[in-house]
Design a protein around this motif. Structure first.
Motif, mmCIF file in Angstrom:
data_model
loop_
_atom_site.group_PDB
_atom_site.id
_atom_site.type_symbol
_atom_site.label_atom_id
_atom_site.label_comp_id
_atom_site.label_asym_id
_atom_site.label_seq_id
_atom_site.Cartn_x
_atom_site.Cartn_y
_atom_site.Cartn_z
ATOM 1 N N GLU A 88 0.815 -1.218 0.000
ATOM 2 C CA GLU A 88 0.000 0.000 0.000
ATOM 3 C C GLU A 88 0.852 1.272 0.000
ATOM 4 O OE1 GLU A 88 0.442 -1.952 2.527
ATOM 5 O OE2 GLU A 88 0.936 -0.755 4.281
ATOM 6 N N MET A 89 2.170 1.109 0.210
ATOM 7 C CA MET A 89 3.031 2.304 0.293
ATOM 8 C C MET A 89 3.512 2.743 -1.093
ATOM 9 S SD MET A 89 5.448 1.623 3.603
ATOM 10 C CE MET A 89 5.928 3.319 3.926
ATOM 11 N N TYR A 97 11.274 5.015 4.570
ATOM 12 C CA TYR A 97 10.983 4.318 5.833
ATOM 13 C C TYR A 97 12.129 3.372 6.202
ATOM 14 C CZ TYR A 97 8.714 0.808 8.835
ATOM 15 O OH TYR A 97 8.407 -0.073 9.844
ATOM 16 N N ALA A 100 15.047 5.229 7.504
ATOM 17 C CA ALA A 100 14.866 5.618 8.910
ATOM 18 C C ALA A 100 15.156 4.437 9.827
ATOM 19 C CB ALA A 100 13.446 6.131 9.133
ATOM 20 N N LEU A 101 14.702 3.251 9.439
ATOM 21 C CA LEU A 101 14.956 2.063 10.271
ATOM 22 C C LEU A 101 16.456 1.786 10.376
ATOM 23 C CD1 LEU A 101 12.277 -0.561 9.098
ATOM 24 C CD2 LEU A 101 12.191 0.939 11.084
ATOM 25 N N ALA B 6 9.073 6.270 13.464
ATOM 26 C CA ALA B 6 9.007 5.801 12.065
ATOM 27 C C ALA B 6 8.065 4.609 11.945
ATOM 28 C CB ALA B 6 10.404 5.426 11.577
ATOM 29 N N ILE B 7 8.187 3.670 12.889
ATOM 30 C CA ILE B 7 7.347 2.463 12.825
ATOM 31 C C ILE B 7 5.879 2.833 13.068
ATOM 32 C CG2 ILE B 7 6.865 0.244 13.954
ATOM 33 C CD1 ILE B 7 9.934 0.066 14.465
ATOM 34 N N ARG B 10 4.428 4.810 10.011
ATOM 35 C CA ARG B 10 4.103 3.938 8.870
ATOM 36 C C ARG B 10 2.840 3.129 9.152
ATOM 37 N NH1 ARG B 10 3.347 -0.274 6.301
ATOM 38 N NH2 ARG B 10 3.072 -1.418 8.238
ATOM 39 N N SER B 14 -0.638 3.125 7.203
ATOM 40 C CA SER B 14 -1.091 1.854 6.640
ATOM 41 C C SER B 14 -2.521 1.534 7.086
ATOM 42 C CB SER B 14 -0.122 0.753 7.091
ATOM 43 O OG SER B 14 -0.569 -0.479 6.652
#
Lengths: 248, 258
Positions: A88-89, A97, A100-101, B6-7, B10, B14
């Motif tokens: 979906e991203m 993302y 960032a992780l 961040a998690i 997202r 979602s």
């Protein structure tokens, strides 16, 4: 850059990897070959810290995986067999993302994301929703997430699995460019022999969880074709282990 | 803990990228509105009957909080029991089914960060549901004079209850790859916790009955509806969150060992 010593991985009574040792030098591109169930994916998962080893040691870029797991993971870009995407991203959001992780500093994030998209040929589709992309493009997105934090080591598990011939050729060219771009160390698993011959300098053959060959491709060719050597090593491993005692 | 924003970010995007969140919000708005205005209608009818019969002394025992707000909130809790597991069902089950959990577990991110990030995302949605709930009693303040403290206590109880359910739902979602199983088990578990105090009634062993009453979510939730949310009720929901998030962490960590 990668050092594996006496690596054993058991799932209960099943031995997926048995006393595997090897080293991969900086800038090398190594192919890990093996039939289905040989332990290739297990080896990849141990190298990336997804699975713990039952015994043995893994060192990535000087960081022991069991003692400095975070630093070791940061040094690795990983593309699993099925790219770990969020359908979906949008492409750029997803890569941002993952950046960032992987602790890419905020001020550098936009530049690194842009670079990863450019290297992987995704500069035309940053705003596309991932679920609308073709399988080849999704594989590219998977590669972009693996290298967005500019890791010195790339671990690619069957990177061309399920792609059509054109997409396979594109992804192979991309992997070669990733190696040439910054002298990255790349270890890729596959059961496609031509893939190893097209991309790698060295080949390792894993069968029934055991390392049966670890040799430069040029030396392999002195013994015969890669296919002949591969079949010979797999048969020998099967015979030595009584036909699959240690099959993963 | 630097990866949590961040998690969580997202995860929130979602949640709102799928129709599930919009269906949940719409269904809740319609259902909660119906329940609330039905309760209010009943209150007004009974009020007219009391006035018609001239039994004005009964009015001293009547107030909007006890007759309208508290019963409506109790019904909202039952709706939460279904909606929150529907929100949490995908938290980990989807990541496990699609394999994207491998991305998280091979990144330099701790399992606690993953669990807390995902939990906070669900908590934001729960908070939005509570804010939506607040609109209904809020309307009463325009036309009547409900007790502010009791109303806020009810809303806080609803939030705490939702927070507890969200933690339990995250844990259940971490156990399976199947979102439907995660939702079904979450709903059944929430229902069991809600009715636990009823099972304690009539029991011969007073200690067991006391324990069952304490473990039941409704015991602590109802206190808040009466405007008597105690520190022990907050501690109960806090412990519920802590225990279930710890279990979720252990469940995700155990994926490495299978």
């Amino acid at each position: 850059m990668i050092k594996v010593e006496g690596l054993t991985k058991r799932y209960g009574n099943l031995v997926a990897l048995r006393d595997v040792s090897f080293e991969v030098a900086e800038g090398e591109v190594v192919g890990l070959l093996g039939p289905n169930g040989a332990g290739k994916t297990t080896a990849m998962r141990v190298l990336t810290g997804y699975l713990p080893a039952t015994a043995g040691h893994v060192t990535i870029a000087g960081h022991a995986l069991d003692r400095e797991a975070t630093a070791a993971r940061r040094a690795v870009g990983y593309l699993p067999e099925v790219p770990p995407l969020y359908p979906e991203m949008r492409v750029a959001d997803y890569v941002r993302y993952v950046a960032a992780l992987n602790d890419v500093p905020r001020r550098e994030r936009a530049r690194k994301v842009e670079h990863a998209l450019e290297v992987c040929g995704l500069e035309e589709v940053p705003g596309r929703v991932i679920r609308t992309l073709s399988k080849g493009f999704r594989q590219r997105v998977g590669l972009a997430q693996a290298l967005v934090h500019d890791p010195p080591v790339l671990v690619l598990d069957e990177p061309t699995s399920g792609l059509d011939p054109v997409q396979i050729s594109e992804i192979r060219a991309l992997i070669l460019s990733l190696s040439e771009e910054r002298g990255r160390t790349i270890i890729l698993s596959t059961h496609l022999l031509p893939e190893v011959e097209a991309i790698c300098q060295r080949v390792m053959i894993l069968a029934y969880g055991q390392m049966r060959l670890d040799s430069p491709l040029s030396e392999v060719h002195e013994q015969g074709t890669l296919e002949q050597v591969f079949l010979q090593k797999v048969e020998a491993a099967g015979a030595a282990l009584g036909g699959g005692e240690a099959r993963a | 803990m630097r990866h949590i924003p961040a998690i969580a970010g997202r995860e929130i995007r979602s949640i709102f990228a799928t129709p599930v969140a919009y269906v949940i919000f719409s269904a809740y708005a319609v259902f909660a509105g119906f329940i609330f205005f039905a309760s209010l209608g009943l209150f007004l009818t009974q009020l007219q009957q009391i006035q018609a019969l001239g039994m004005l002394h009964l009015l001293e025992q009547w107030n909007l909080n006890d007759v309208v707000i508290a019963p409506a909130f109790f019904t909202f809790a039952i709706v939460f029991l279904i909606l929150v597991p529907l929100l949490t069902m995908r938290a980990f089950a989807e990541e496990r089914a699609t394999g994207s959990i491998e991305l998280l577990l091979t990144s330099p991110v701790s399992v606690w960060e993953i669990v807390i990030g995902k939990y906070l995302a669900v908590l934001v949605v729960v908070a939005l549901l509570v804010v939506m709930t607040a609109l209904y009693p809020g309307l009463l303040f325009l036309y009547g004079n409900p007790e502010v403290a009791q109303t806020l206590s009810g809303l806080l109880s609803l939030f705490c209850y939702g927070a507890g359910l969200a933690a339990m739902g995250c844990f259940v979602s971490a156990l399976t790859q199947n979102q439907i199983i995660a939702a079904a088990v979450g709903i059944v578990a929430a229902l069991l916790l809600l009715v636990l105090p009823a099972a304690a009634e009539g029991g011969e062993n007073e200690r067991v009955s006391e324990l069952l009453r304490y473990l039941g979510t409704s015991t602590h939730y109802e206190q808040g509806l009466r405007g008597q949310l105690r520190s022990e009720d907050l501690a109960y929901f806090g412990a519920m969150v802590l225990i279930f998030l710890s279990l979720a962490r252990a469940a995700i960590d155990s994926l490495r060992w299978r």
